[in-house]
Design a protein around this motif. Structure first.
Motif, short mmCIF file in Angstrom:
data_model
loop_
_atom_site.label_atom_id
_atom_site.label_comp_id
_atom_site.label_asym_id
_atom_site.label_seq_id
_atom_site.Cartn_x
_atom_site.Cartn_y
_atom_site.Cartn_z
N TRP A 1333 0.84 -1.19 0.00
CA TRP A 1333 0.00 0.00 0.00
C TRP A 1333 0.88 1.25 0.00
O TRP A 1333 2.03 1.24 0.46
N PRO A 1334 0.34 2.35 -0.46
CA PRO A 1334 1.13 3.59 -0.41
C PRO A 1334 1.18 4.16 1.01
O PRO A 1334 0.24 3.98 1.79
N ASP A 1335 2.27 4.81 1.28
CA ASP A 1335 2.41 5.54 2.54
C ASP A 1335 1.87 6.95 2.31
O ASP A 1335 2.32 7.65 1.41
N LEU A 1336 0.90 7.37 3.10
CA LEU A 1336 0.20 8.63 2.85
C LEU A 1336 1.15 9.81 2.82
O LEU A 1336 1.10 10.64 1.89
N GLU A 1337 1.98 9.91 3.79
CA GLU A 1337 2.87 11.07 3.86
C GLU A 1337 3.85 11.06 2.69
O GLU A 1337 4.16 12.09 2.11
N HIS A 1624 -8.31 9.27 2.84
CA HIS A 1624 -7.61 10.50 2.51
C HIS A 1624 -7.36 10.61 1.00
O HIS A 1624 -6.87 11.65 0.55
N TYR A 1625 -7.65 9.58 0.27
CA TYR A 1625 -7.44 9.61 -1.18
C TYR A 1625 -8.77 9.93 -1.86
O TYR A 1625 -9.81 9.39 -1.51
N ALA A 1626 -8.68 10.83 -2.84
CA ALA A 1626 -9.91 11.20 -3.55
C ALA A 1626 -10.21 10.26 -4.71
O ALA A 1626 -11.36 9.91 -4.97
N LEU A 1627 -9.20 9.87 -5.42
CA LEU A 1627 -9.36 8.98 -6.56
C LEU A 1627 -8.30 7.90 -6.50
O LEU A 1627 -7.13 8.20 -6.27
N ILE A 1628 -8.72 6.66 -6.74
CA ILE A 1628 -7.78 5.54 -6.80
C ILE A 1628 -8.06 4.77 -8.10
O ILE A 1628 -9.21 4.48 -8.41
N GLY A 1629 -7.02 4.48 -8.84
CA GLY A 1629 -7.19 3.74 -10.09
C GLY A 1629 -6.08 2.72 -10.29
O GLY A 1629 -5.36 2.37 -9.35
N MET A 1630 -5.96 2.26 -11.53
CA MET A 1630 -4.94 1.24 -11.83
C MET A 1630 -4.50 1.40 -13.28
O MET A 1630 -5.10 2.13 -14.07
N ARG A 1631 -3.44 0.68 -13.61
CA ARG A 1631 -2.87 0.75 -14.96
C ARG A 1631 -3.81 0.11 -15.98
O ARG A 1631 -4.60 -0.76 -15.66
N CYS A 1648 1.07 9.27 -8.94
CA CYS A 1648 0.08 10.34 -8.82
C CYS A 1648 -0.12 10.89 -10.22
O CYS A 1648 0.67 11.70 -10.72
N CYS A 1649 -1.15 10.43 -10.88
CA CYS A 1649 -1.36 10.75 -12.29
C CYS A 1649 -2.82 10.54 -12.65
O CYS A 1649 -3.65 10.25 -11.79
N HIS A 1650 -3.13 10.66 -13.93
CA HIS A 1650 -4.51 10.43 -14.39
C HIS A 1650 -4.92 8.97 -14.20
O HIS A 1650 -4.10 8.05 -14.39
N ILE A 1690 -4.69 11.82 -6.00
CA ILE A 1690 -5.07 10.80 -6.99
C ILE A 1690 -3.96 9.75 -6.99
O ILE A 1690 -2.80 10.08 -7.25
N CYS A 1691 -4.35 8.51 -6.70
CA CYS A 1691 -3.34 7.44 -6.59
C CYS A 1691 -3.63 6.35 -7.62
O CYS A 1691 -4.76 5.87 -7.72
N ARG A 1692 -2.61 5.97 -8.34
CA ARG A 1692 -2.73 4.85 -9.27
C ARG A 1692 -1.89 3.70 -8.76
O ARG A 1692 -0.69 3.85 -8.54
N PHE A 1693 -2.52 2.55 -8.57
CA PHE A 1693 -1.81 1.34 -8.16
C PHE A 1693 -1.18 0.73 -9.41
O PHE A 1693 -1.89 0.14 -10.25
N ASN A 1694 0.11 0.82 -9.55
CA ASN A 1694 0.77 0.32 -10.76
C ASN A 1694 0.89 -1.19 -10.78
O ASN A 1694 1.17 -1.77 -11.83
#
Length: 1883
Positions: A1333-1337, A1624-1631, A1648-1650, A1690-1694
């Motif tokens: 998982w991503p670390d928020l900070e 705390h994340y507004a948008l979460i997506g994937m590749r 952090c991208c589209h 905006i977080c993308r799980f690669n």
């Protein structure tokens, strides 16, 4: 019947006499009918010459009337028993011989029961507790309805063994019943007796006599015909029988009997022989079948039952008792008097008027049949009962045949008018009896001497007469009527009974006495007596039909018609035999030696002595010479090949290849399979099958079996389907072909077991030659039937096959008619017909061969064609007719066979030099034999032609083989040609010499090879004697040249029988040859004498320029007559010889002078010489022509007439025959088939107008007309014979297998990410590759990547930031608009078990999920309105939810009222392995079938909430396809909106629902922030999901390996939902998945991208960020930029990726831009999407926003010319992202306070785009940015007023220059609210 003269009056004098007489009568009174006959029924309509006997039956019920039996007795008490003989036993319970009959005493004794008898228990009044055992013929016992018992009695005493009790009175005395009342079997025979498990005789079921009391004797009234009531007729008898005389006849009373003659039909009539070995229970089960038969042919039924009570001479062992037709009435139609089936059997007893004059029950004085009638008349007269009473016949009744079928035809025609009652028509009077009889006379008058009356002709005549008479009434109720009838007044004076004899005599006056009228004054008895007298006196020699009319009294007329013509009587009587009876009769005549008289007659024909003596003499004289000379050419091939001499090059073996036709049919089959799978009935789930298996069922013909194995082996299908490995053996191939014989059940059981053990394999059960054996399994259990009959029903219709979801049954046949009845299992939608070659003159399938079938053969007989391919042999027919008169007791088949054998024998002898034998054969047979013998001499390799000699009767075939074989041996021709006996039950046997020849020709080295199919006999000179009642699918080789069908059974043909016989000759010819001009009758030039005197047509192909010159007058005449023997000398000699008028054989002087030896040597020398000359020119091998010329077919004259004549519809008469012997016409009121009918229409015709007989396997498949009688997985492929159906269905298996593999695969987009080179390369690593998982900070430190990397936006504008420096060469060249969807790169992927599916997927696991579980019916869903206020606009939005009952637990409803309040949301802290917290919303349009909404497998069965977001106009169709899915229906104002509107409403609804849930759960003590705030927005094309697994076990931290695998969506969502601090994340997506993913793409696990396509949206954090509801494209990019500018993460799980399926329909493609003015689709370029305001531009029918977006995408350079490819100076876009095309870059900034924007310092913009800017955009904000000189501005507003206000408010005129002409609008009409543009230049 059927020749071209039928229907034409023989002389004009007849017409004159008729019309003058009728006209004179009209002047005198008004009772004579108007002369309608000549214009209607005597038109030149060719008549059928064949009687379809044996195929249809008259289901008449003979009443057993109690009153009739005792009509003479006054009172039951007055009965006086005859005193017993002296000395006999009178003890109760014992017979008069003293033997115990009590059941208790003899129950364990063995009792001999004769065939056809049953044991029954009789009750004695003196022994109430005992049953007496009796043996009774079961014909005299009733069925379970109390019906069908014959009158009278026949029984045996089981005690003393005395047999032959013919009266129950006599029998009751013998067994000491000691009755005081009239003995009646109904009162005293009470129970059936059966054996129990221990073998003891016990009391069985009660004998059902219950119908007896209803059968009161009623007299026949004249109103009977008017009401259409049906008279009961005997089911077991068709002859005339006598009713009971008084009980004790005087000694001198003449014996009366039925006219028992022929063995009756079982196969055609649907009955079985009860031979006493069946229990009553079995008998009752059989009798439960209700018969819906309709008699349709004159003389179909013979006298099949026993005589009545007084007939002492009859014994159960006589032939007529072996089988009987015992069918009860239909119990399900108690009140239906309407003649639905045209049969008597559809009437209940209560509806019948019991007549004194049923067709069988005689009345009045008896008529004695003279002795020696057959001997004197040379034929058995056939008597057709007509109207009224029919007298008894007695005396020599074996010499007459009586049939009730004409009576039934009359009855049926009187019910025609009822067909209109369903339309509400008033009652129309039926055709009168007098008119019927008069029309019958007219019909008989017009028949030629070689024609036979046909019941269909009469039915059509009656129907047309009735319709013409009532035309005005009918016109009101029927739209389509024949226009040939003139308008006539409806009131026509009827024919009276007094006028009838006069009119009938008038009609018959000019027919040369072929129809003789006898008028009686009192009864038919005197007319019959007179007729018999005239017959004996020889006064009816020229008469074919005698019409007897009794019309003297004022009552209904009595009539009958007697067929006295020898030819007609023979055909009609033989037509009554079923195929099996026909074989028995012939076999009987052969075994008993009755044919010896025929042989001795033949031996007297030749003046030089017996033919056998001639043969022996010839053999002795020429033994040495012949073997060396004649066989030299035959052996030449073997000798020459070794020396390198000439070898024939014409012989080539066709390799297996698929023709275009076969491929087209295979694809049609596949299409039907797919349509079954696609239907909503869930009958076939193609998606659940992984492979194909199959079994081909073929008839029990060894040749057909081997032929199918051959096709299967060479097709390669077993290897292609993966069923077998490389090394195929014959044993392995045999596993896939099932021969339907005695051993079939074992193999079939293995097939069923395989299907049950392999549910993921689709088993295709192919039933080839499917019209063979349609016998019901119930009937096939009867003892007299063969073991193999009924096997198809037992196997293919068994419960396991019907219910197995993985078995598809394919019936394949050339003759589908019997499978197209009212009770068929096959849906009309599941029929596949072989396509036509041509459509409107266009060749649809380019093939190098043309099929030559029945229609082409018929066409060759028409004038204008040089040589007819269908012929008959008139001299042969004349000989047969002459012999038939000489030997009346012999069956025609025997006579025809012996004559033809004689012809072939004589022809062989003539060719070998015995030229005097030419006079004892026919020209046709001589031609066949000559060409056969000479064909192999002309070929250097010895190739020759095949002659098929069709002899259906197996015993006769054996006789023919033996005889011809012997003649061939005597003539030393054993090496010249082979004679093969083709028996369906055995393989092919040929001589060793010919086997070696075939091996050389076919280059076969196998020592043990033997030909196993007829196809392997290619080029072998041979006579193939083809036996068996029906061909069973055997194919014949191309070397077939003559198809001799002269011996087929022509007296009882049905359409299937006829067409399959002709199908033997079906052939492929080279398409470049004009077959109609091809000469098809070779007389080989090598023959010196041209033995055939009239048939020497040109042997080469006739070219266009030479046909007319080469055709002689004789040939032109022949092309019309098609009878090549009409002028031959031999025919004259033969006919005179057969007519017993001896004359010397006509032999030329030259022939007489030569000895046989000289003739032979001369012919062989000339043959050799001519052969050498020909060889120098070119090879004269017959094979060079075989591929170019169809075979010649010889037919019996009757069959020829049927085939070549047409009815009024233009079709061959054969097409109007009954289609199959086990079906019958549903009604005589049926239209004729039309010439224009397609195969589909023909199928629908048979489905409407035919019903199966009880013996048919489909008989019980009926469900009151409902559609569910069709089996959903059953198909029917029909096509002409020999056209390639086997290859087509094997190809179908191949492409079906490929499609199944294809179904498990999908095309997914496989594209690399774009703009990778623009991505900022940072050395900083924020996370480790293995982080879950991503670390928020840490994530907050990652800069946002503005660049779009999704490949679907390759044509979108680049988004610039300060960090990027873009060169023009970095941007790819854009694709065209249409390339966006068609040319994107895809790859084929196999679906995993975690895939999402469309509506075509059906499996057991997800049936409940899809709503196909019975618990959740389709209608169980409710519609709920849900309204909320949109905070920003202040307006209320109303949405509708469709919620299935099964999904209501996801929602909260108010109590009471059940108003929808909210959608339940879980808590952030909730954790469950089987639960997905985030609701999934899928917006969709145009993809109700193809959208991937089935997430059951993707979610791995986890509970989840899935909502489809659909437009209002698509709600119904989506609900139909997805009944168990929750639907969110958008308001109607959004029907034309884009995806932005759906996203906007999803988000706003979700936030509103979050607020509701927080309020609801707050009352439960839950904090608002604990409610789960995420939703999933998914595209409808997401098919699979993948996860990268990283292995960091290396020595260094930077070392790692990774693998990507398919995982469930459940796994991914639960992983994301478990992210720490996820809220705390507004948008979460994937590749987006790509096969080209490399290590650098996943090095950083989070970006952090589209994000696109599949996102998790936090509706709480994004409360103030909205989707643009107007957008059609790029709305996700626009939203991403808004979210980022709002400072949200905006977080993308690669490590996760989504695969998107390529779907070719719906989505963006559902928006079509077209002109609003015209509906005609015109291509409109994007440049036309905008126009100047107030211009006359064509307005478009499309949303203004869509026009704007499309215009800017393709033509934005017109607004921003400086921006083109100027990536360092982008266009500034405020608060929105619009795609300006790939060659223009944009820079996005937000005007919102505190928003995150890129630093614009140092950036100079080439343009400014202001799109619908709101109040946050102010003049001071814009003045922060710097623009190039000449930069352009584009302001876009909702209307022109807003445009001006915006310019003023933002003080744009300070820096920008505007011109009036720079104002534009989208090309919308005013009512469509166009968008307005204003452009300007920077000052």
């Amino acid at each position: 019947m059927g020749n071209s003269y039928a229907g034409q009056l023989k002389t004009t004098r007849f017409e004159e006499v008729l019309h003058n007489s009728i006209e004179a009568s009209l002047r005198s009174n008004n009772l004579v009918p108007r002369p309608i006959f000549s214009q209607l029924y005597l038109e030149a309509e060719q008549q059928l010459s064949l009687l379809e006997a044996g195929s249809r039956a008259d289901n008449e019920e003979e009443e057993e009337e109690e009153e009739e039996e005792g009509s003479e007795s006054s009172s039951p008490v007055s009965y006086q028993m005859k005193p017993p003989p002296e000395g006999c036993c009178t003890t109760d319970g014992f017979c008069q011989a003293g033997k115990d009959l009590r059941l208790v005493s003899i129950s364990n004794e063995h009792i001999e029961v004769p065939s056809g008898f049953l044991l029954v228990g009789a009750k004695s009044p003196n022994l109430p507790d005992h049953l007496l055992v009796c043996a009774v013929d079961k014909r005299f016992l009733p069925d379970d309805n109390g019906r069908n018992a014959l009158l009278g009695f026949s029984g045996n005493c089981v005690g003393c063994g005395k047999k032959g009790f013919c009266y129950f009175t006599e029998f009751s005395n013998h067994i000491n019943l000691k009755l005081t009342t009239q003995p009646k079997k109904q009162k005293h025979l009470k129970y059936y007796l059966v054996r129990n498990a221990q073998g003891a005789l016990t009391k069985g079921s009660v004998i059902c006599w219950k119908g007896a009391e209803l059968r009161g004797r009623q007299s026949l009234s004249s109103t009977c015909s008017g009401t259409g009531c049906q008279l009961p007729e005997s089911a077991g008898l068709s002859g005339s029988t006598a009713t009971e005389p008084p009980p004790n006849p005087a000694p001198g009373t003449p014996q009366t009997a039925t006219a028992i003659d022929h063995i009756p039909s079982t196969a055609a009539f649907g009955s079985a022989a009860y031979n006493g070995k069946e229990s009553p229970k079995q008998q009752l089960a059989k009798n439960n079948l209700s018969a819906l038969t309709r008699p349709s042919v004159l003389g179909t039924l013979t006298n099949s039952g026993p005589p009545k009570k007084r007939h002492k001479g009859w014994s159960p062992e006589s032939p007529s008792s072996t089988e009987t037709w015992n069918l009860p009435l239909n119990p399900q139609a108690p009140n239906r008097i309407k003649n639905d089936g045209g049969s008597l059997s559809s009437l209940p007893h209560s509806a019948l008027v019991g007549p004194a004059s049923s067709p069988i029950v005689g009345s009045g004085e008896p008529v004695s049949v003279p002795d020696n009638l057959l001997k004197i008349c040379k034929a058995k007269p056939v008597i057709f009962k007509g109207h009224g009473n029919f007298p008894y016949l007695c005396g020599n009744i074996n010499d007459v045949i009586v049939s009730p079928l004409l009576y039934t035809c009359y009855r049926n025609s009187q019910s025609l008018s009822r067909a209109y009652e369903q339309y509400g028509a008033p009652t129309i009077q039926p055709i009168s009896e007098e008119m019927q009889l008069l029309l019958t006379v007219y019909y008989l008058v017009q028949l030629a001497s070689d024609q036979v009356p046909l019941i269909e002709d009469l039915e059509q005549i009656f129907m047309r007469s009735w319709r013409e008479s009532h035309l005005s009434e009918i016109r009101q109720y029927q739209q389509m009527i024949p226009q040939t009838f003139p308008q006539v007044p409806s009131q026509i004076a009827p024919v009276t009974s007094a006028q009838l004899p006069w009119l009938a005599g008038l009609a018959a006056s000019s027919c040369n006495d072929s129809v003789h009228i006898i008028e009686c004054s009192y009864s038919l008895a005197e007319g019959l007596s007179e007729m018999f007298k005239l017959l004996i006196e020889g006064k009816l020699i020229k008469t074919n039909y005698v019409v007897i009319i009794c019309a003297s009294r004022n009552r209904a007329i009595d009539s009958c018609i007697v067929i006295t013509g020898k030819y007609q009587a023979r055909i009609l009587s033989e037509g009554m035999l079923t195929p099996s009876d026909y074989q028995k009769e012939v076999n009987y005549q052969l075994v008993t030696g009755k044919v010896e008289s025929l042989g001795s007659f033949f031996s007297t024909l030749c003046p030089e002595g017996d033919i056998d003596l001639l043969l022996e003499k010839f053999y002795q004289e020429n033994q040495g010479h012949i073997s060396s000379s004649l066989s030299a050419s035959a052996n030449k091939s073997t000798a020459l090949n070794g020396t390198g001499a000439a070898v024939c090059t014409s012989y080539e073996i066709e390799r297996h290849q698929i023709r275009p036709f076969q491929l087209a049919v295979a694809q049609k089959l596949l299409s039907h399979i797919c349509s079954i799978a696609d239907s909503s009935t869930q009958n076939l789930d193609l998606g659940s099958f992984e492979k194909i298996d199959f079994l081909i069922c073929v008839p029990p013909s060894e040749v057909t079996y081997q032929q199918t194995l051959f096709h299967l082996w060479h097709s390669g299908i077993l290897l292609e389907l993966g069923l077998e490995k490389q090394h195929l053996t014959k044993q392995k191939v045999e596993q896939y072909v099932l021969k339907l014989d005695a051993e079939a059940q074992i193999k079939f059981k293995v097939f069923l077991q395989n299907s049950m053990q392999n549910p993921h394999t689709l088993f295709v059960l192919i039933h080839d030659h499917a019209h063979w054996d349609l016998m019901s399994a119930m009937h096939s259990l009867y003892p007299q039937t063969e073991l193999s009959t009924g096997l198809v029903d037992r196997l293919l219709n068994c419960r396991e096959v019907k219910e197995a979801p993985n078995i598809v049954t394919l019936h394949v046949t050339s003759f589908p008619y019997a499978l197209q009845t009212q009770h068929t299992h096959i849906s009309p939608y599941n029929e596949i017909h072989w396509p036509s070659s041509y459509s409107n003159g266009v060749d649809l399938y380019h093939e190098n061969k043309k099929y030559f079938g029945l229609s082409e053969f018929i066409e060759s007989t028409l004038s204008g064609h040089s040589i007819p391919l269908l012929r008959y042999d008139s001299s042969f027919e004349a000989m047969v007719m002459a012999l038939g008169k000489r030997f009346p007791r012999l069956h025609s088949a025997v006579i025809r066979t012996f004559v033809l054998i004689q012809h072939y024998s004589a022809a062989m002898m003539a060719v070998c030099g015995l030229s005097q034998m030419k006079n004892y054969t026919s020209v046709e047979t001589l031609e066949i034999t000559q060409n056969l013998i000479n064909s192999s001499r002309q070929c250097p390799s010895g190739h020759g032609l095949m002659v098929v000699l069709r002899i259906p009767c197996t015993p006769l075939a054996a006789v023919a083989y033996e005889r011809l074989y012997n003649v061939r041996e005597r003539l030393a021709l054993e090496d010249n040609f082979e004679i093969i006996l083709g028996n369906p039950n055995s393989g092919i046997t040929i001589g060793k010499h010919f086997v070696e020849q075939l091996k050389v020709w076919q280059k076969i080295e196998d020592v043990d090879w033997r030909p196993q199919t007829y196809l392997e006999l290619e080029g072998l000179p041979c006579i193939l004697i083809f036996s068996g009642m029906d061909p069973q699918g055997e194919s014949l080789p191309r070397s077939l040249r003559y198809c001799d069908l002269r011996l087929i059974n022509s007296s009882s043909l049905v359409r299937t029988t006829l067409e399959q016989e002709l199908g033997l000759a079906a052939y492929f010819v080279s398409s470049e040859i004009h077959t109609e001009k091809a000469v098809v009758n070779d007389v080989l030039e090598s023959d010196p004498e041209k033995l055939s005197s009239t048939d020497n047509e040109d042997e080469e192909i006739a070219t266009e320029g030479s046909t007319s010159e080469k055709r002689s007058p004789m040939k032109r005449e022949r092309s019309h007559s098609h009878d090549s023997a009409s002028s031959s000398l031999s025919s004259k000699a033969s006919i005179t010889a057969f007519c017993s008028e001896p004359s010397p054989p006509l032999v030329t002087a030259g022939d007489r002078a030569k000895s046989p030896h000289q003739v032979l040597s001369n012919s062989t020398e000339e043959t050799t010489n001519s052969h050498e000359k020909q060889k120098q020119k070119t090879s004269q091998c017959f094979m060079t022509k075989s591929s170019k010329q169809p075979p010649i077919v010889f037919l019996p004259k009757l069959v020829y007439d049927i085939i070549t004549s047409t009815d009024s519809s233009g079709l061959p008469k054969s097409s109007s025959l009954l289609p199959y012997h086990s079906v019958m016409w549903a009604s005589s009121f049926r239209p004729l088939m039309s010439k224009m009918m397609t195969c589909t229409e023909q199928s629908l015709y048979y489905r409407q107008w035919t019903v199966p007989k009880p013996i048919h396997m489909d008989y019980n498949n009926r469900n009151e007309g409902r559609m569910d009688t069709f089996h959903p997985r059953r198909l029917l492929l029909s096509g002409p014979p020999q056209i390639g159906k086997t290859g087509a269905y094997l190809q179908f298996l191949s492409i079906l297998s490929r499609m199944l593999i294809r179904l498990t695969e999908v095309d997914v987009y496989d594209e690399e990410e774009i703009n990778i080179n623009i991505k900022e390369e940072s050395d900083q690593c924020y996370h480790q590759p293995g982080d879950t998982w991503p670390d928020l900070e840490m994530f907050k430190k990652i800069p946002f990547d503005y660049t779009i990397h999704d490949p679907k936006y390759e044509d979108a504008s680049l988004i610039c930031s300060k960090l990027q420096a873009v060169n023009s060469e970095d941007r790819p060249i854009s694709r065209r608009q249409e390339d966006m969807y068609t040319h994107r790169q895809t790859t084929r992927m196999r679906l995993s078990k975690y895939a999402a599916y469309n509506t075509y997927h059906h499996c057991e696991q997800c049936h409940q999920y899809m709503g196909f579980n019975p618990r959740y019916q389709l209608y169980e869903s409710t519609l709920h309105a849900f309204a909320f206020s949109y905070s920003m606009l202040g307006e209320e939005i109303q949405l509708h939810f469709i919620i299935p009952k099964s999904k209501e637990h996801h929602f909260v409803f108010s109590q009471p009222g059940r108003q929808l309040e909210s959608m339940r949301l879980p808590l952030v802290t909730d954790k469950s392995e089987d639960f997905i917290k985030s609701p999934t919303f899928t917006p969709t349009t145009g993809r109700h079938e193809h959208g991937l909404f089935n997430l059951y497998h993707a979610m791995d069965g986890a509970s989840h909430l899935h909502v489809l977001v659909v437009k209002e106009y698509e709600m119904a169709i989506y609900k139909k396809y997805w009944p168990n899915h929750i639907m969110l229906v958008l308001p109607s104002i959004f029907n034309s909106a884009g995806v932005g509107a759906a996203h906007f409403l999803i988000k706003e609804l979700s936030y509103h629902n979050l607020e509701l849930e927080r309020n609801r759960q707050e009352e439960l003590g839950i904090k608002p922030q604990d409610i789960w705030p995420f939703i999933v927005i998914s595209d409808d094309s997401c098919v699979m999901w993948n996860a990268v697994e990283v292995d960091c076990s290396g020595d260094r931290k930077s070392d790692y390996t990774w693998t990507e695998r398919n995982v469930s969506l459940k796994h991914i969502l639960q992983r994301i939902e478990a992210t720490p601090n996820v809220t705390h994340y507004a948008l979460i997506g994937m590749r987006k998945w790509s096969s080209k993913t490399n290590t650098s793409d996943i090095k950083e696990p989070f970006s952090c991208c589209h994000v696109h396509d599949f996102i998790m949206l936090n509706v709480d954090l994004t409360q103030n960020v909205q989707y643009n509801q107007n957008r059609f494209t790029c709305d996700d990019v626009d939203f991403n930029l808004r979210v980022h500018s709002a400072g949200l993460l905006i977080c993308r799980f690669n490590h996760f990726s989504v695969m998107k399926k390529q779907i070719a329909v719906g989505g963006q493609r559902s928006f079509h831009i077209k002109s609003k003015v015209s509906d005609i689709p015109v291509s409109i370029s994007p440049a036309q999407y905008i126009c100047a305001p107030d211009s006359k531009h064509t307005f478009l029918s499309a949303p203004a926003q869509l026009l704007l977006e499309k215009y800017l995408q393709y033509h934005s350079h017109r607004f921003f010319p400086l921006s083109l490819k100027n990536y360092r100076h982008p266009v500034l876009s405020v608060d929105c992202y619009l795609n300006l095309g790939p060659q223009i870059a944009v820079c996005y900034v937000s005007s919102r306070p505190h928003s995150l924007n890129i630093s614009s310092s140092g950036l100079t913009f080439s343009g400014l785009l202001l799109y619908l800017c709101d109040s946050f955009v102010v003049a001071s904000f814009l003045k922060k940015f710097h623009f190039l000189k000449g930069a352009t501005l584009c302001v876009i507003c909702q209307d022109r007023n807003s445009l001006r206000q915006t310019v003023v408010r933002l003080e744009l005129e300070d820096e920008w220059q505007f011109r009036l002409r720079d104002e534009f609008q989208t090309a919308n009409a005013k009512e469509d609210r166009p968008l307005f543009f204003l452009t300007g230049r920077h000052i």
